[in-house]
Scaffold this motif. Structure first.
Motif, short mmCIF file in Angstrom:
data_model
loop_
_atom_site.label_atom_id
_atom_site.label_comp_id
_atom_site.label_asym_id
_atom_site.label_seq_id
_atom_site.Cartn_x
_atom_site.Cartn_y
_atom_site.Cartn_z
N GLU A 231 -3.83 2.16 6.30
CA GLU A 231 -2.56 2.82 5.99
C GLU A 231 -1.82 2.03 4.92
OE1 GLU A 231 -0.08 3.51 9.36
OE2 GLU A 231 -1.67 4.42 10.56
N VAL A 232 -1.46 2.72 3.86
CA VAL A 232 -0.77 2.08 2.74
C VAL A 232 0.72 1.97 3.05
CG1 VAL A 232 -0.13 2.30 0.31
CG2 VAL A 232 -2.45 2.87 1.06
N PHE A 233 1.26 0.77 2.88
CA PHE A 233 2.71 0.60 3.06
C PHE A 233 3.40 0.67 1.71
CE2 PHE A 233 6.27 -2.38 2.63
CZ PHE A 233 7.18 -1.76 3.47
N ASP A 234 4.47 1.44 1.65
CA ASP A 234 5.30 1.49 0.46
C ASP A 234 6.76 1.53 0.89
OD1 ASP A 234 6.10 1.58 -2.15
OD2 ASP A 234 5.14 3.51 -2.63
N ASP B 195 -0.71 -0.79 -1.98
CA ASP B 195 -0.05 -1.32 -0.79
C ASP B 195 0.85 -2.48 -1.18
OD1 ASP B 195 0.49 -2.78 1.71
OD2 ASP B 195 -1.01 -1.44 2.58
N ARG B 196 2.14 -2.39 -0.83
CA ARG B 196 3.10 -3.43 -1.22
C ARG B 196 2.81 -4.77 -0.55
NH1 ARG B 196 5.30 -1.50 -5.81
NH2 ARG B 196 6.31 0.52 -5.51
N ARG B 197 2.19 -4.74 0.62
CA ARG B 197 1.84 -5.99 1.30
C ARG B 197 0.77 -6.73 0.52
NH1 ARG B 197 0.76 -2.70 6.79
NH2 ARG B 197 -0.33 -1.52 5.16
N ALA C 104 -1.46 -5.72 8.35
CA ALA C 104 -2.25 -6.26 7.23
C ALA C 104 -2.81 -7.63 7.58
CB ALA C 104 -1.38 -6.35 5.98
N SER D 85 -4.19 -2.39 -5.81
CA SER D 85 -3.86 -1.77 -4.52
C SER D 85 -2.44 -1.22 -4.60
CB SER D 85 -3.95 -2.78 -3.38
OG SER D 85 -3.46 -2.19 -2.17
N CYS E 283 4.43 -10.63 4.91
CA CYS E 283 4.23 -9.19 5.08
C CYS E 283 5.17 -8.63 6.14
CB CYS E 283 2.78 -8.89 5.46
SG CYS E 283 1.59 -9.15 4.14
N THR F 276 8.19 -5.71 5.59
CA THR F 276 8.29 -4.42 6.28
C THR F 276 9.49 -4.39 7.21
OG1 THR F 276 6.77 -5.17 8.02
CG2 THR F 276 5.82 -4.02 6.12
#
Length: 588
Positions: free
Chosen positions: A285-288, A100-102, A233, A98, A214, A218
């Motif tokens: 939604e992908v978190f970066d 996604d950082r989470r 998430a 993935s 998480c 963020t």
């Protein structure tokens, strides 16, 4: 015991907090001041013998050297992987699970870190996982914060159950009043019951740690600086939390303290990684993180792990990740295989310094059993795994040495300060007015002040011990018998007293998040020296959640009161709401 002595016993901790966290001075300065304050109090206010203070100091220096040995191995491993080109393949492997950082931080820190904690403990997750997160493109500060936050739930069963098998057991064994109170049960049966309660409390508190992790990620390292962005998430985080804590609790309840964290981490990875690959429970939604040139300057450390995104990875994911697999395998083998463990911890392979300066304080070093040795051996094996040029390997070795030298001063003051604090009892304890060691003075004062709410306070005592000593095991050694005695004084029967002792172990695990020498060691492996106070200001928030919630649940279990159960249900919601309402200034 007077209020003055209680204040004086608190003074070393206040010194650390004010200088390190409030004034933001480097750890090497703060801990030197704290050491001098602690030594002066021990000698002149407590009347400790000079040879005891000297022995505690020397023991602290030796312990610091063993920690630095692990730090060196971790940095050498990171540098070797970087020089070999394997980092690019490792990063690509996680991105394939993935982007996604989470999701990545849950898999790498929460699950893989818990597996490492279960096998080795003693700060090894920081040494292995923090550099791994750096490899994945996490800011150094985010990597350290993440690995410290997860050093909570798995810690009580870390190093194959050492905090309970050694820590709690040594505290309550060979005590006539304990044997009389728990009869007809044996100490072994009593410890087994404590183990089940530790598993229950950790599971009820810790299943939310991935979600909080998480949100912290963020909140402090997202472009929007929003805790809510992490809560998006929630499905994946709760799934990962339960995937670890459910098997973890069942193993603790029915099998004992050796394998809950190992089994929980392993089963969690088996469940969560395939789910993430299939997109199950993963947020849309992908978190970066922001692009690197927009990172705040305080996010990064002096060590880098360039990803080298251009071009095709040189190795398969399995080959690139194989050094970590070997590390885990060797950690498990050396901790689980009894003959091998006996050899590595036996007289032939142990350097002992017994009865330092004529005191009861002894020190020992077991290089063969140290995670540092395993990390160094695997780093050397990387020469053959990746067919490395020796010139590149030597460069990684030299860089690791430079980082080690920079990290040494803080630990050489922090750990001796801890040892003097723990061994600060008056020289002759049979004399009227003699004082027990400073941690016990603080604990006894707390028991006197908060007797009717003791289950709420019990985790704080455990956290205090771990904050001071950097070890759940040592915290349990210091305070398990004290917790049992306090439970007896407030009228609890043997069964209910197991909840109080369990709450001690829970607090001792949570205190690892803010322990100074844990923070120093974790910061060192990613090049964040002299920034320890900033790390503690972040990890203090989840630590507070952990000890408060553990206290509410312990009080509810003991009292059976609906009101306390309502408090235990409401507090996590209140914590998440308060965190969600706090926003940082987004960077333009």
């Amino acid at each position: 015991m007077s209020m003055l002595h209680t204040f004086l016993a608190l003074l070393p901790i206040l010194t650390v907090f004010v200088l390190l966290v409030v004034m933001r001075l480097p750890a090497k300065v703060s801990m030197l001041a704290a050491y001098l304050v602690t030594a002066a109090l021990a000698l002149f206010a407590w009347g400790a013998a000079f040879n005891t203070v000297a022995a505690a100091t020397v023991n602290g220096v030796i312990v610091a050297l063993t920690i630095l040995y692990i730090v060196f191995g971790a940095i050498l491993m990171l540098n070797t992987l970087k020089e070999s080109g394997a980092l690019k393949s490792i990063r690509q492997g996680f991105m394939d699970i993935s982007p996604d950082r989470r999701v990545q931080v849950i898999i790498a820190a929460w699950l893989f870190g818990s597996l490492i904690e279960g096998s080795s403990g003693f700060g090894t997750p920081s040494a292995v996982v923090a550099p791994l997160l750096l490899v994945l493109g996490f800011p150094a500060m985010a990597a350290v914060m993440s690995v410290l936050i997860i050093q909570s739930t798995p810690v009580s069963f870390g190093a194959v159950g050492t905090p309970l098998l050694l820590g709690v057991n040594s505290g309550i064994s060979n005590k006539a009043d304990v044997a009389a109170a728990i009869a007809p049960a044996t100490v072994e049966q009593y410890l087994f019951q404590i183990t089940g309660n530790v598993g229950l409390l950790h599971a009820l508190v810790g299943f939310l740690i991935p979600l909080i992790l998480c949100g912290m990620l963020t909140r402090f390292f997202g472009e929007k600086r929003s805790f809510v962005e992490g809560l998006k998430a929630w499905k994946f985080a709760l799934f990962a939390g339960l995937a670890f804590t459910v098997p973890y609790f069942l193993v603790a309840r029915f099998m004992g303290p050796e394998f809950p964290s190992l089994v929980g981490g392993f089963i969690g990875l088996l469940l969560v990684v395939p789910a993430a690959k299939r997109g199950l429970f993963v947020p849309k939604e992908v978190f970066d993180f922001p692009v690197r040139d927009k990172w705040d300057s305080h996010w990064s450390g002096s060590l880098t792990a360039e990803q080298g995104d251009d071009g095709k990875p040189a190795f398969s994911v399995f080959r690139a990740f194989s050094p970590y697999v070997i590390v885990i395998a060797l950690l498990v083998l050396t901790r689980v295989v009894a003959p091998l463990k006996s050899f590595l911890t036996g007289e032939l392979t142990t350097i002992k310094l017994a009865n330092l300066f004529g005191t009861k304080i002894s020190s020992s070093v077991q290089f063969g059993y140290s995670p540092g040795t395993i990390l160094i051996l695997v780093a050397i094996a990387c020469i053959f795994i990746f067919k490395m040029d020796m010139k590149n390997f030597k460069r990684g070795w030299g860089d690791a040495g430079k980082t080690l030298i920079a990290a040494a001063p803080a630990l050489f003051f922090a750990v001796p300060m801890v040892q003097v604090f723990i061994n600060s009892q008056s020289a002759n304890m049979d004399v009227a007015g003699a004082l027990p060691a400073m941690p016990m003075v603080l604990a006894q004062s707390a028991a006197h002040a908060f007797e009717s709410f003791w289950p709420n306070v019990s985790p704080w005592i455990g956290a205090l011990g771990a904050f001071i000593a950097g070890s759940n095991t040592i915290s349990n050694m210091m305070f398990s018998y004290f917790q049992f005695s306090t439970a007896q004084q407030i009228g609890l029967n043997a069964d209910l007293s197991t909840v109080v002792v369990a709450a001690q172990a829970i607090g001792g695990a949570a205190g690892n998040m803010i322990s100074v020498h844990n923070v120093v060691a974790a910061a060192a492996v990613v090049g964040l020296l002299n920034r320890e106070g900033e790390v503690i200001r972040k990890t203090l928030l989840p630590m507070l959640y952990y000890v408060v919630q553990a206290g509410f649940i312990a009080q509810a279990l003991i009292s059976g009161s609906i009101g306390w159960w309502i408090a235990a249900v409401a507090f996590p919601l209140v914590f998440l709401v308060l965190m969600s309402s706090s926003k940082g200034k987004a960077k333009a």
